[in-house]
Design a protein around this motif. Structure first.
Motif, mmCIF file in Angstrom:
data_model
loop_
_atom_site.group_PDB
_atom_site.id
_atom_site.type_symbol
_atom_site.label_atom_id
_atom_site.label_comp_id
_atom_site.label_asym_id
_atom_site.label_seq_id
_atom_site.Cartn_x
_atom_site.Cartn_y
_atom_site.Cartn_z
ATOM 1 N N LYS A 35 0.599 -1.211 -0.167
ATOM 2 C CA LYS A 35 0.561 -0.322 0.179
ATOM 3 C C LYS A 35 0.997 1.511 0.380
ATOM 4 C CE LYS A 35 -3.767 -1.544 2.096
ATOM 5 N NZ LYS A 35 -5.148 -1.916 3.448
ATOM 6 N N LEU A 36 2.058 0.936 0.584
ATOM 7 C CA LEU A 36 2.914 2.015 0.837
ATOM 8 C C LEU A 36 3.731 2.731 -0.834
ATOM 9 C CD1 LEU A 36 4.208 4.304 2.764
ATOM 10 C CD2 LEU A 36 6.186 2.542 2.927
ATOM 11 N N ASP A 51 2.120 2.069 -3.547
ATOM 12 C CA ASP A 51 1.833 2.326 -4.319
ATOM 13 C C ASP A 51 0.789 3.791 -4.356
ATOM 14 O OD1 ASP A 51 0.971 0.201 -5.005
ATOM 15 O OD2 ASP A 51 -0.531 -0.921 -4.398
ATOM 16 N N THR A 52 1.059 4.154 -2.802
ATOM 17 C CA THR A 52 0.958 5.955 -2.552
ATOM 18 C C THR A 52 1.993 6.371 -2.416
ATOM 19 O OG1 THR A 52 -0.910 5.139 -0.458
ATOM 20 C CG2 THR A 52 0.482 7.251 -0.858
ATOM 21 N N LYS A 106 1.638 6.671 -6.676
ATOM 22 C CA LYS A 106 0.201 7.721 -6.928
ATOM 23 C C LYS A 106 0.145 9.084 -6.762
ATOM 24 C CE LYS A 106 -4.408 8.582 -5.905
ATOM 25 N NZ LYS A 106 -5.734 8.172 -4.914
ATOM 26 N N GLN A 107 1.420 9.120 -5.941
ATOM 27 C CA GLN A 107 2.263 10.646 -5.414
ATOM 28 C C GLN A 107 2.988 11.521 -6.635
ATOM 29 O OE1 GLN A 107 3.308 10.867 -1.635
ATOM 30 N NE2 GLN A 107 1.072 10.699 -0.705
#
Length: 760
Positions: A742-743, A745-746, A749-750
């Motif tokens: 998740k990290l 992916d975050t 995205k950023q």
């Protein structure tokens, strides 16, 4: 008898008689006879007479034998004279007896015959100039014609109406025709003779000009009466021309003769001006060609000055114009086949002699010198080809190592060939090394040889010093910018040229560049034209050697990077390596070998100009950094683990340690470390997982990760996400795996939002 009572010979008596007047001439004073000294005087007189008697006897005794011999010879002659008288008397008697047998009638007949003979002789005397044999044998035909004229109008009418006179009158026209034909035959022989000997005539004239070194040839009567030239008197006798001209003039056929002579000479001119097909192969071919032409025009000039109107100046100039155009065309054609500069130079000297010889006879030769200037371009091209071979041989044979010198003699040998000025080097003890390799003094000497070769061609072309200087400088510039430049590029670009050789090329070209002003001075010294003269052509040597040096520098950078690539091809990273807990990672083996190679290579760069060595070192470090970055971003590498990044991080630290050690002097501070800054910041960002700082400070000048491109970070992060998804290690810890995924992916995205914002 003498006063002493001695008898004397008759001869001695005569002598005494002659002496007495002299004796008694001393004094006639009566005191001699009457005085008391009479007795003394008589005694002295007696003594003197005895002395003279002795001398007379000696003289008579000396000549007596000759007198006796003369009498003996006279007696012999008298006997011979009597014999001769007897023989003459006998001969006269026999002659008288023989003459009695001749009758008076026969004697009368003989006297009549004698009188007729005398009359015939008298008549023939009037016709003697017309004697046929004398006319036919007369070598000087002009006097013979005059004789025939005298015979026809004066002698034959006076001789009377004799039959032989009529025969002679009938034969006079035939004799004139015979004389004319004979003279024409000799003229043809003369024309054939000068055709055969024209090359020898020309050779004699050219040698005379070459010997005297004069601007003009001697007067025609001094040189062209060729018997004044040793060995040429047997070649030409011009009397047939003069004789035939006079004969045809007397016969009223001068125009016929002039037209015939000029027509024949034009034919000969065409033959002389036709060069042999292989004339260009040897200098002898050109020499014979020029000798024939000179001989032809020397003869025509002689005829022009020794005859009245047989040829005129207009006719000779017309022939010369024809000859000049054909000569120039032939030389352009045949010289174009020549690829030997020595032969071209000899040909140029031959043409100069040819032109100077004919110029001395008043023929214009400016077109020949213009053609020589055209040939100079060809000569220059041939020289460039020869020096191209020479330069390549020098470069191929060079060992590209500094020249070792063990003695002062060796040092002076090299410094006499090349103007090396290095006070520090001179102070060093022997043995020592010159900074350049053998090709530097060899190339410099060849440049001077080329200049000398150009100067040789410029001699005797009637050019000013400025023109000669300009020609030499332009030719030298072509040698520098075309020939030598291409040879240096060839030496730099050829295969198997190592870095050490390229380094030496840079050092060599640097020294050659510094020597260019010495070449300028060298040219000025041999042409006597100061280098600072207005509009003087400058040598392009500086730019030539500078360009070659830049090419060698670029080749060093390229070669160095190629060598680095060879090491990088040995890199074998495990992109899926796990993170090792505890301990320190070692740098990769290929990288250790690469850095060792770079240290060894840069140690050779100590003699290079500082900027070159620094640029090479910076270029190498940048290339390593860029190559490692490309390994990370290689599309073939789809997954990268954190363990692989840690190994790469260790390798970059090794590179930075190498850069920090200063492999090349001259870098300020950590300038060389900047080559690895892009890779260093990227690896720091991932190994420290400092995304919050990166995203918060992105775009700010003070950003810690200023050199990290978001596109690069995104590409690498996506490779790590793929690893996280498929890594079996995280299978035991599903929650940890899910949190890290998740990290990632975050962050992805950023990063995409960041990229989209800055793109907009």
């Amino acid at each position: 008898h003498s006063p002493a009572g001695r008898p004397t010979t008759p001869l001695s008596f005569k002598k005494n008689v002659n002496i007495l007047p002299a004796v008694f001439s001393f004094s006639f004073s009566r005191s001699v006879y009457d005085g008391q000294e009479h007795g003394l005087f008589m005694e002295k007189l007696d003594a003197r007479i005895r002395n003279h008697d002795r001398e007379i006897e000696k003289m008579c005794n000396h000549h007596f034998q000759g007198f006796v011999d003369s009498i003996t010879e006279l007696l012999k002659v008298r006997g011979e004279a009597q014999k001769l008288k007897s023989q003459v008397t006998d001969t006269n008697r026999r002659l008288q007896d023989d003459g009695k047998e001749v009758s008076s009638q026969e004697l009368q007949q003989c006297r009549v015959q004698q009188r007729n003979i005398a009359t015939t002789i008298d008549k023939l005397t009037h016709c003697l100039p017309g004697n046929t044999k004398r006319v036919l044998l007369c070598v000087r035909y002009y006097p013979a014609l005059r004789t025939l004229e005298q015979l026809e109008h004066t002698c034959l009418p006076r001789a009377g109406q004799y039959r032989f006179c009529s025969i002679m009158a009938e034969n006079i026209p035939k004799l004139r025709t015979q004389i004319r034909d004979t003279a024409m035959t000799q003229l043809r022989d003369f024309l054939e003779s000068i055709r055969k000997h024209s090359d020898k005539i020309g050779e004699a004239a050219i040698k005379q000009v070459h010997k005297t070194h004069a601007d003009t040839v001697p007067a025609v009567h001094e040189l062209l009466s060729l018997w004044a030239v040793p060995g040429a008197h047997d070649l030409v006798d011009f009397s047939p021309v003069y004789c035939c001209l006079h004969i045809y003039t007397v016969l009223g056929l001068r125009d016929v003769f002039e037209n015939y002579y000029r027509k024949q000479r034009r034919k000969q001119a065409r033959l002389v001006l036709q060069p042999h097909s292989n004339m260009h192969e040897t200098l002898e071919g050109y020499t014979r060609y020029f000798n024939q032409i000179v001989g032809f025009f020397v003869v025509e000039d002689h005829i022009l000055h020794t005859t009245q109107g047989l040829v005129n100046r207009a006719y000779v100039e017309e022939l010369w114009e024809l000859a000049l155009s054909k000569i120039i065309a032939a030389l352009r054609t045949h010289s174009s086949y020549c690829d030997n500069p020595d032969l071209v130079l000899d040909l140029k000297n031959l043409i100069v002699l040819f032109a100077d010889t004919l110029q001395g006879y008043g023929f214009p030769v400016s077109q020949l010198f213009d053609m020589l200037l055209e040939m100079r371009e060809q000569y220059g091209e041939i020289l460039l080809k020869r020096w191209n071979i020479t330069f390549r041989q020098v470069l191929d044979q060079d060992n590209y190592s500094p020249i070792p010198v063990s003695t002062d003699q060796e040092y002076k040998h090299y410094t006499s060939q090349f103007p090396l000025q290095d006070p520090e080097l001179e102070k060093l003890p022997f043995p020592k090394k010159l900074p350049f390799s053998e090709f530097v003094p060899k190339v410099y000497c060849q440049l001077k040889e080329f200049i000398y070769a150009c100067l040789k061609y410029s001699e005797d072309l009637h050019l000013s010093s400025t023109e000669v200087d300009d020609m030499i400088r332009k030719s030298t510039n072509l040698l520098l910018t075309r020939t030598l430049s291409h040879c240096l590029q060839y030496a730099i670009k050829k295969k198997n040229v190592g870095l050490a050789e390229l380094v030496q090329v840079i050092i060599n070209t640097t020294h050659l560049e510094q020597s260019c002003h010495f070449l300028e001075e060298f040219i000025s010294n041999i042409t006597n034209v100061p280098p600072d003269t207005a509009n003087a052509t400058k040598l392009y040597g500086t730019s030539t050697f500078k360009d070659a040096r830049h090419a060698a520098e670029a080749e060093i950078y390229t070669s160095l990077n190629a060598k680095i690539d060879q090491f990088l091809q040995l890199a074998d990273y495990d992109w899926m390596a796990a993170v090792q807990g505890g301990g320190t990672l070692d740098a990769s083996d290929y990288l250790i070998d690469l850095i060792a190679f770079l240290r060894s290579t840069f140690s050779v760069f100590t003699n290079l100009p500082g900027k070159v060595a620094q640029t090479a070192c910076m270029s190498a470090c940048k290339h390593i950094s860029t190559s490692l970055m490309q390994l990370l971003l290689d599309p073939e590498v789809r997954q990268i683990s954190m363990g692989a990044l840690h190994q790469l991080y260790t390798d970059v630290k090794e590179c930075e340690s190498f850069a920090r050690a200063g492999p090349v002097a001259g870098f300020q501070g950590d300038t060389l470390l900047l080559a690895f800054s892009d890779l260093r910041q990227l690896l720091d960002l991932f190994t420290q997982w400092d995304w919050s700082t990166y995203l918060a400070d992105y775009g700010k000048p003070t950003c810690k990760y200023l050199r990290v491109n978001p596109h690069t970070a995104l590409a690498l992060l996506e490779k790590m996400r793929e690893t996280s998804r498929k890594n079996n290690v995280f299978a035991q810890f599903r929650k940890t795996d899910r949190d890290r995924q998740k990290l990632i992916d975050t962050v992805i995205k950023q990063l995409r939002n960041l990229i989209a914002q800055h793109h907009t």
